[in-house]
Design an enzyme around this catalytic site. Structure first.
Site, PDB file in Angstrom:
ATOM      1  CE  LYS A  13      -1.935  -1.056   3.972  1.00  0.00           C
ATOM      2  NZ  LYS A  13      -1.298  -2.366   4.230  1.00  0.00           N
ATOM      3  NE  ARG A  88      -4.599  -1.178   9.823  1.00  0.00           N
ATOM      4  CZ  ARG A  88      -3.524  -0.682   9.220  1.00  0.00           C
ATOM      5  NH1 ARG A  88      -3.514   0.535   8.774  1.00  0.00           N
ATOM      6  NH2 ARG A  88      -2.477  -1.438   9.076  1.00  0.00           N
ATOM      7  NE  ARG A 127       7.629  -2.802   6.220  1.00  0.00           N
ATOM      8  CZ  ARG A 127       6.318  -2.738   6.367  1.00  0.00           C
ATOM      9  NH1 ARG A 127       5.582  -2.122   5.482  1.00  0.00           N
ATOM     10  NH2 ARG A 127       5.760  -3.313   7.399  1.00  0.00           N
ATOM     11  NE  ARG A 160       6.254  -0.717  10.124  1.00  0.00           N
ATOM     12  CZ  ARG A 160       5.133  -0.690   9.402  1.00  0.00           C
ATOM     13  NH1 ARG A 160       5.116  -0.075   8.229  1.00  0.00           N
ATOM     14  NH2 ARG A 160       4.039  -1.256   9.861  1.00  0.00           N
ATOM     15  NE  ARG A 171       1.725  -5.139  11.065  1.00  0.00           N
ATOM     16  CZ  ARG A 171       2.801  -4.808  10.341  1.00  0.00           C
ATOM     17  NH1 ARG A 171       3.988  -5.257  10.680  1.00  0.00           N
ATOM     18  NH2 ARG A 171       2.662  -4.032   9.307  1.00  0.00           N
TER      19      ARG A 171
HETATM   20  P1  AP5 Z   1       4.852  -1.639   1.912  1.00  0.00           P
HETATM   21  O1  AP5 Z   1       4.557  -0.759   0.749  1.00  0.00           O
HETATM   22  O2  AP5 Z   1       5.626  -1.102   3.053  1.00  0.00           O
HETATM   23  O3  AP5 Z   1       3.509  -2.349   2.413  1.00  0.00           O
HETATM   24  P2  AP5 Z   1       2.274  -1.762   3.216  1.00  0.00           P
HETATM   25  O4  AP5 Z   1       1.060  -2.403   2.622  1.00  0.00           O
HETATM   26  O5  AP5 Z   1       2.326  -0.284   3.294  1.00  0.00           O
HETATM   27  O6  AP5 Z   1       2.567  -2.449   4.612  1.00  0.00           O
HETATM   28  P3  AP5 Z   1       2.438  -1.870   6.099  1.00  0.00           P
HETATM   29  O7  AP5 Z   1       3.145  -2.851   7.005  1.00  0.00           O
HETATM   30  O8  AP5 Z   1       2.859  -0.458   6.136  1.00  0.00           O
HETATM   31  O9  AP5 Z   1       0.954  -2.021   6.323  1.00  0.00           O
HETATM   32  P4  AP5 Z   1       0.230  -2.043   7.653  1.00  0.00           P
HETATM   33  O10 AP5 Z   1      -1.128  -1.833   7.145  1.00  0.00           O
HETATM   34  O11 AP5 Z   1       0.394  -3.245   8.474  1.00  0.00           O
HETATM   35  O12 AP5 Z   1       0.970  -0.919   8.520  1.00  0.00           O
HETATM   36  P5  AP5 Z   1       0.686   0.608   8.803  1.00  0.00           P
HETATM   37  O13 AP5 Z   1       1.949   1.325   8.797  1.00  0.00           O
HETATM   38  O14 AP5 Z   1      -0.432   1.090   7.953  1.00  0.00           O
HETATM   39  O15 AP5 Z   1       5.588  -2.945   1.331  1.00  0.00           O
HETATM   40  C1  AP5 Z   1       6.084  -3.961   2.183  1.00  0.00           C
HETATM   41  C2  AP5 Z   1       7.494  -4.398   1.723  1.00  0.00           C
HETATM   42  O16 AP5 Z   1       7.393  -5.073   0.474  1.00  0.00           O
HETATM   43  C3  AP5 Z   1       8.445  -3.222   1.493  1.00  0.00           C
HETATM   44  O17 AP5 Z   1       9.741  -3.603   1.874  1.00  0.00           O
HETATM   45  C4  AP5 Z   1       8.369  -2.979  -0.028  1.00  0.00           C
HETATM   46  O18 AP5 Z   1       9.570  -2.414  -0.539  1.00  0.00           O
HETATM   47  C5  AP5 Z   1       8.119  -4.377  -0.552  1.00  0.00           C
HETATM   48  N1  AP5 Z   1       7.243  -4.381  -1.730  1.00  0.00           N
HETATM   49  C6  AP5 Z   1       6.157  -3.593  -1.973  1.00  0.00           C
HETATM   50  N2  AP5 Z   1       5.586  -3.907  -3.157  1.00  0.00           N
HETATM   51  C7  AP5 Z   1       6.310  -4.948  -3.657  1.00  0.00           C
HETATM   52  C8  AP5 Z   1       6.220  -5.737  -4.847  1.00  0.00           C
HETATM   53  N3  AP5 Z   1       5.249  -5.542  -5.762  1.00  0.00           N
HETATM   54  N4  AP5 Z   1       7.129  -6.721  -5.016  1.00  0.00           N
HETATM   55  C9  AP5 Z   1       8.109  -6.942  -4.095  1.00  0.00           C
HETATM   56  N5  AP5 Z   1       8.265  -6.233  -2.962  1.00  0.00           N
HETATM   57  C10 AP5 Z   1       7.375  -5.249  -2.745  1.00  0.00           C
HETATM   58  O19 AP5 Z   1       0.141   0.527  10.291  1.00  0.00           O
HETATM   59  C11 AP5 Z   1       0.973   0.109  11.373  1.00  0.00           C
HETATM   60  C12 AP5 Z   1       0.167  -0.026  12.619  1.00  0.00           C
HETATM   61  O20 AP5 Z   1      -0.412   1.248  12.979  1.00  0.00           O
HETATM   62  C13 AP5 Z   1      -1.035  -0.980  12.551  1.00  0.00           C
HETATM   63  O21 AP5 Z   1      -0.674  -2.308  12.811  1.00  0.00           O
HETATM   64  C14 AP5 Z   1      -1.964  -0.387  13.616  1.00  0.00           C
HETATM   65  O22 AP5 Z   1      -1.566  -0.800  14.890  1.00  0.00           O
HETATM   66  C15 AP5 Z   1      -1.733   1.114  13.497  1.00  0.00           C
HETATM   67  N6  AP5 Z   1      -2.687   1.778  12.593  1.00  0.00           N
HETATM   68  C16 AP5 Z   1      -2.409   2.425  11.428  1.00  0.00           C
HETATM   69  N7  AP5 Z   1      -3.534   2.900  10.851  1.00  0.00           N
HETATM   70  C17 AP5 Z   1      -4.551   2.544  11.669  1.00  0.00           C
HETATM   71  C18 AP5 Z   1      -5.963   2.723  11.611  1.00  0.00           C
HETATM   72  N8  AP5 Z   1      -6.557   3.333  10.576  1.00  0.00           N
HETATM   73  N9  AP5 Z   1      -6.707   2.203  12.622  1.00  0.00           N
HETATM   74  C19 AP5 Z   1      -6.133   1.560  13.662  1.00  0.00           C
HETATM   75  N10 AP5 Z   1      -4.802   1.365  13.777  1.00  0.00           N
HETATM   76  C20 AP5 Z   1      -4.020   1.826  12.792  1.00  0.00           C
HETATM   77 MG    MG Z   2       2.674   1.089   4.887  1.00  0.00          MG
END
Ligand code: AP5
Ligand code: MG
Length: 214
Positions: A13, A88, A127, A160, A171
């Site tokens: 994402k 979410r 990552r 992270r 997760r």
């Molecule tokens: P990346 O682009 O980093 O993936 P992502 O989908 O953004 O993953 P996140 O871990 O950031 O998602 P998340 O939803 O768990 O965490 P968030 O930060 O939102 O890609 C992943 C890896 O793969 C990278 O190394 C990238 O380079 C590689 N990659 C990407 N595309 C690729 C491809 N096509 N091929 C190969 N490699 C590839 O949230 C963190 C925490 O915050 C949550 O767990 C929660 O506790 C809290 N939080 C955040 N938002 C909310 C909300 N709205 N409500 C409640 N809690 C929340």
């Molecule tokens: Mg992310």
């Protein structure tokens, strides 16, 4: 253009949202990045959020919704924005719809970056994230030019805390229980677009551009 990125943790994402923000010149709003910035600055919000994030759980809706609603009222959001990691839960989506209706607008589309669970754990272990500007790298698939240094802002990169395998498993479970129901929510509104996120990241982006237009 008001876009929502959906998908499991690690689906890509953030990676796609960064590219969309650059191409269409709209802000990339990642709730995860906002929380991580607050955690590294040691704010009250950061301390509260870390209690949940470190366990792989969602931060309670009431700590997230106002933050996002305030953010989309900022002047740089006039032309649109991309929401990454929000909504979410169904209640978050309902609050967003209500806030947008009050602003006389609505979501343009929700893009689901579809990646099966088996592929996720591998991505997370490689990552590296920039806690300063939010840029995302992967040691194999999207390496920075200089090892462990952000190409965009020169800060040091981090593995992270919540990317440990056990936490990633939690997760993924939380995603299936609480976030995946949003796919049906947006599908019923005719707003859902799905892209196959298992392909190379530039190919995934080409599918995104087909959806959003040149
Ligand atoms: P990346 O682009 O980093 O993936 P992502 O989908 O953004 O993953 P996140 O871990 O950031 O998602 P998340 O939803 O768990 O965490 P968030 O930060 O939102 O890609 C992943 C890896 O793969 C990278 O190394 C990238 O380079 C590689 N990659 C990407 N595309 C690729 C491809 N096509 N091929 C190969 N490699 C590839 O949230 C963190 C925490 O915050 C949550 O767990 C929660 O506790 C809290 N939080 C955040 N938002 C909310 C909300 N709205 N409500 C409640 N809690 C929340
Ligand atoms: Mg992310």
């Amino acid at each position: 253009m008001k876009i929502i990125m959906l998908g499991a943790p690690g689906a890509g994402k953030g990676t796609q949202a960064e590219k969309i923000a650059e191409k269409y010149q709209i802000p990339h709003i990642s709730t995860g990045d906002i929380f991580r910035a607050n955690i590294s600055e040691g704010t009250a919000l950061g301390k509260k959020a870390a209690e949940y994030i470190d366990q792989g759980l969602l931060v309670p809706d009431e700590l997230v919704v106002d933050l996002v609603v305030d953010r989309i009222h900022q002047p740089d959001c006039d032309k649109g924005y991309i929401l990454d990691g929000f909504p979410r839960t169904i209640p978050q989506a309902e609050c967003l719809d209500k806030a947008l209706a009050e602003m006389g607008t609505s979501v343009t589309c929700a893009i689901d970056v579809d990646v099966p669970d088996q592929a996720i754990i591998r991505r997370m272990s490689g990552r590296r994230a920039c806690l300063h500007c939010g840029a995302t790298y992967h040691i194999e698939y999207a390496a920075p030019e200089k090892e462990n240094i952000c190409d965009k802002c020169g800060s040091e990169l981090h593995h992270r805390e919540d990317d440990k395998e056990e936490t990633v498993k939690t997760r993924l479970k939380v995603y299936h229980d609480q976030t995946q129901p949003l796919l049906a929510y947006y599908r019923e509104k005719g707003m859902l677009k799905v892209v196959d996120g298992t392909r190379d990241l530039d190919e995934v982006f080409r599918s995104v551009v087909e959806i959003l237009g040149e």
